[in-house]
Design a protein around this motif. Structure first.
Motif, PDB file in Angstrom:
ATOM      1  N   ASP A 134       0.626  -1.291  -0.382  1.00  0.00           N
ATOM      2  CA  ASP A 134      -0.032  -0.368  -0.015  1.00  0.00           C
ATOM      3  C   ASP A 134       0.821   1.191  -0.223  1.00  0.00           C
ATOM      4  OD1 ASP A 134      -2.050   1.963   0.036  1.00  0.00           O
ATOM      5  OD2 ASP A 134      -2.440   1.173   2.473  1.00  0.00           O
ATOM      6  N   TRP A 135       0.998   1.537  -1.180  1.00  0.00           N
ATOM      7  CA  TRP A 135       2.140   2.903  -1.610  1.00  0.00           C
ATOM      8  C   TRP A 135       1.367   4.488  -0.903  1.00  0.00           C
ATOM      9  CZ3 TRP A 135       6.266   2.235  -3.190  1.00  0.00           C
ATOM     10  CH2 TRP A 135       7.243   1.014  -3.843  1.00  0.00           C
ATOM     11  N   HIS A 136       2.081   5.181  -0.078  1.00  0.00           N
ATOM     12  CA  HIS A 136       1.171   6.480   0.896  1.00  0.00           C
ATOM     13  C   HIS A 136       2.641   7.211  -0.052  1.00  0.00           C
ATOM     14  CE1 HIS A 136      -1.917   5.303   3.462  1.00  0.00           C
ATOM     15  NE2 HIS A 136      -0.969   4.205   3.512  1.00  0.00           N
ATOM     16  N   ASN A 137       3.587   6.813  -0.175  1.00  0.00           N
ATOM     17  CA  ASN A 137       4.746   8.141  -0.095  1.00  0.00           C
ATOM     18  C   ASN A 137       6.004   6.947  -0.776  1.00  0.00           C
ATOM     19  OD1 ASN A 137       6.409  10.064  -1.153  1.00  0.00           O
ATOM     20  ND2 ASN A 137       5.442  11.522   0.545  1.00  0.00           N
ATOM     21  N   TYR A 138       7.146   7.103  -1.117  1.00  0.00           N
ATOM     22  CA  TYR A 138       8.177   7.012  -1.105  1.00  0.00           C
ATOM     23  C   TYR A 138       8.877   7.130   0.364  1.00  0.00           C
ATOM     24  CZ  TYR A 138       7.000   6.619  -6.296  1.00  0.00           C
ATOM     25  OH  TYR A 138       6.958   6.508  -7.719  1.00  0.00           O
ATOM     26  N   ALA A 139       9.410   6.372   0.891  1.00  0.00           N
ATOM     27  CA  ALA A 139      10.409   6.517   2.219  1.00  0.00           C
ATOM     28  C   ALA A 139      11.471   7.310   1.563  1.00  0.00           C
ATOM     29  CB  ALA A 139      10.446   4.985   3.182  1.00  0.00           C
ATOM     30  N   TYR A 140      12.222   7.019   0.584  1.00  0.00           N
ATOM     31  CA  TYR A 140      13.125   7.508  -0.146  1.00  0.00           C
ATOM     32  C   TYR A 140      13.266   9.507   0.524  1.00  0.00           C
ATOM     33  CZ  TYR A 140      12.675   9.034  -4.232  1.00  0.00           C
ATOM     34  OH  TYR A 140      12.119   9.159  -6.058  1.00  0.00           O
ATOM     35  N   THR A 141      12.103   9.752  -0.690  1.00  0.00           N
ATOM     36  CA  THR A 141      12.135  11.099  -0.427  1.00  0.00           C
ATOM     37  C   THR A 141      11.989  11.542   1.411  1.00  0.00           C
ATOM     38  OG1 THR A 141       9.671  10.915  -0.538  1.00  0.00           O
ATOM     39  CG2 THR A 141      10.971  11.361  -2.075  1.00  0.00           C
ATOM     40  N   ILE A 142      11.693  10.822   2.318  1.00  0.00           N
ATOM     41  CA  ILE A 142      11.415  11.532   3.394  1.00  0.00           C
ATOM     42  C   ILE A 142      11.992  11.412   4.075  1.00  0.00           C
ATOM     43  CG2 ILE A 142       9.491  10.496   5.632  1.00  0.00           C
ATOM     44  CD1 ILE A 142       7.667  10.260   3.748  1.00  0.00           C
ATOM     45  N   LEU A 180      -1.291  -0.727  -3.853  1.00  0.00           N
ATOM     46  CA  LEU A 180      -2.658  -0.325  -3.657  1.00  0.00           C
ATOM     47  C   LEU A 180      -2.175   1.364  -3.780  1.00  0.00           C
ATOM     48  CD1 LEU A 180      -4.557  -1.999  -0.715  1.00  0.00           C
ATOM     49  CD2 LEU A 180      -4.841  -1.825  -2.781  1.00  0.00           C
ATOM     50  N   CYS A 181      -3.092   2.356  -3.747  1.00  0.00           N
ATOM     51  CA  CYS A 181      -1.977   3.517  -3.756  1.00  0.00           C
ATOM     52  C   CYS A 181      -3.069   4.765  -3.686  1.00  0.00           C
ATOM     53  CB  CYS A 181      -1.314   4.090  -5.348  1.00  0.00           C
ATOM     54  SG  CYS A 181       0.050   2.916  -6.232  1.00  0.00           S
ATOM     55  N   VAL A 182      -2.506   5.543  -2.478  1.00  0.00           N
ATOM     56  CA  VAL A 182      -3.148   7.003  -2.209  1.00  0.00           C
ATOM     57  C   VAL A 182      -3.878   7.365  -3.352  1.00  0.00           C
ATOM     58  CG1 VAL A 182      -2.319   5.844   0.308  1.00  0.00           C
ATOM     59  CG2 VAL A 182      -1.313   8.136  -1.325  1.00  0.00           C
ATOM     60  N   THR A 183      -2.665   7.639  -4.683  1.00  0.00           N
ATOM     61  CA  THR A 183      -3.455   8.767  -5.006  1.00  0.00           C
ATOM     62  C   THR A 183      -3.055   8.292  -6.736  1.00  0.00           C
ATOM     63  OG1 THR A 183      -1.019   9.312  -5.823  1.00  0.00           O
ATOM     64  CG2 THR A 183      -2.931  10.489  -3.778  1.00  0.00           C
ATOM     65  N   ARG A 184      -3.854   8.975  -7.678  1.00  0.00           N
ATOM     66  CA  ARG A 184      -3.959   8.759  -9.316  1.00  0.00           C
ATOM     67  C   ARG A 184      -2.385   9.258  -9.277  1.00  0.00           C
ATOM     68  NH1 ARG A 184      -9.335  10.499  -9.629  1.00  0.00           N
ATOM     69  NH2 ARG A 184     -10.348   8.361 -10.253  1.00  0.00           N
ATOM     70  N   ALA A 185      -1.883  10.031  -8.836  1.00  0.00           N
ATOM     71  CA  ALA A 185      -0.442  10.750  -9.084  1.00  0.00           C
ATOM     72  C   ALA A 185       1.234   9.253  -8.877  1.00  0.00           C
ATOM     73  CB  ALA A 185       0.006  11.760  -8.793  1.00  0.00           C
ATOM     74  N   MET A 186       0.530   8.601  -7.822  1.00  0.00           N
ATOM     75  CA  MET A 186       1.081   7.987  -7.563  1.00  0.00           C
ATOM     76  C   MET A 186       1.256   7.102  -8.100  1.00  0.00           C
ATOM     77  SD  MET A 186       3.591   7.469  -4.505  1.00  0.00           S
ATOM     78  CE  MET A 186       4.616   5.915  -4.266  1.00  0.00           C
ATOM     79  N   ARG A 187       0.362   5.543  -7.691  1.00  0.00           N
ATOM     80  CA  ARG A 187       0.259   5.505  -9.247  1.00  0.00           C
ATOM     81  C   ARG A 187       0.844   5.218 -10.314  1.00  0.00           C
ATOM     82  NH1 ARG A 187      -5.443   3.742 -12.489  1.00  0.00           N
ATOM     83  NH2 ARG A 187      -3.974   1.849 -13.870  1.00  0.00           N
ATOM     84  N   SER A 188       0.798   6.329 -11.513  1.00  0.00           N
ATOM     85  CA  SER A 188       1.537   6.809 -12.379  1.00  0.00           C
ATOM     86  C   SER A 188       2.848   6.972 -12.656  1.00  0.00           C
ATOM     87  CB  SER A 188       0.659   7.815 -12.787  1.00  0.00           C
ATOM     88  OG  SER A 188      -0.501   8.058 -13.111  1.00  0.00           O
ATOM     89  N   ASP A 189       3.371   7.734 -11.215  1.00  0.00           N
ATOM     90  CA  ASP A 189       4.418   7.632 -10.874  1.00  0.00           C
ATOM     91  C   ASP A 189       4.948   6.150 -10.944  1.00  0.00           C
ATOM     92  OD1 ASP A 189       6.897   9.573 -10.475  1.00  0.00           O
ATOM     93  OD2 ASP A 189       7.858   8.300  -8.334  1.00  0.00           O
ATOM     94  N   LEU A 190       4.651   5.079  -9.969  1.00  0.00           N
ATOM     95  CA  LEU A 190       4.783   3.589  -9.904  1.00  0.00           C
ATOM     96  C   LEU A 190       5.162   3.306 -11.770  1.00  0.00           C
ATOM     97  CD1 LEU A 190       3.298   2.366  -6.692  1.00  0.00           C
ATOM     98  CD2 LEU A 190       5.493   3.342  -7.263  1.00  0.00           C
TER      99      LEU A 190
END
Length: 165
Positions: free
Chosen positions: A110-118, A148-158
């Motif tokens: 369940d992708w909420h963000n990228y850990a490396y960016t945090i 699973l992605c919290v946003t469409r933008a995250m889905r597209s980026d993945l």
């Protein structure tokens, strides 16, 4: 993750929630006989005793041991599916993937963000640990059976940048 668990319970699944104690779970989970909470021991504050790099290494080693122990000893049954929230990624994504491989379990992130960016917010984008975290997250993220992605933008980026469906 609590709402995912609640949805699964409503569909008839038994659910183990593995995590650290802290905030109070929602009442529907607390009242359900279909959910079992498996609490991980708190990570010692290694920064009190050693430089940051060593503290990070010891923190990760502590988390590897305690998470692997919890999955192998404390779960009520071997699950059919494992849903892992990201972030955090290190070491949970690898340890959960390894557990899934060992027991033939479907691994879902369940992708909420990228850990490396945090991580880059505190260390800077060019830091070696940030670059290592990005490689780690991208590599092990590809082993998931579903995402699973919290946003469409995250889905597209993945999909576009990491080739993860």
């Amino acid at each position: 993750m609590q709402y995912h668990a609640l949805s699964l319970i409503k569909e008839g699944f038994q659910v183990d929630i593995v995590g650290y104690e802290g905030s109070m779970p929602i009442s529907d989970l607390l009242e359900s006989s279909s959910v079992h909470f498996q609490h991980l021991p708190s990570v010692p504050d290694f920064k009190k005793y050693m430089p940051n790099l060593f503290a990070f290494i010891f923190k990760v080693l502590f988390q590897v041991v305690t998470l692997f122990w919890c999955l192998n000893i404390r779960l009520t049954n071997i699950p059919h599916y494992m849903l892992v929230q990201n972030p955090p990624a290190i070491p949970s994504v690898f340890i959960c993937w390894l557990y899934c491989v060992l027991y033939n379990i479907k691994f879902i992130i369940d992708w909420h963000n990228y850990a490396y960016t945090i991580l880059s917010l505190s260390l800077g984008e060019g830091h070696k640990l940030v670059r290592l975290s990005r490689v780690y997250e991208r590599y092990f993220g590809r082993f998931s059976k579903a995402n699973l992605c919290v946003t469409r933008a995250m889905r597209s980026d993945l999909k576009d940048n990491w080739n993860i469906e």
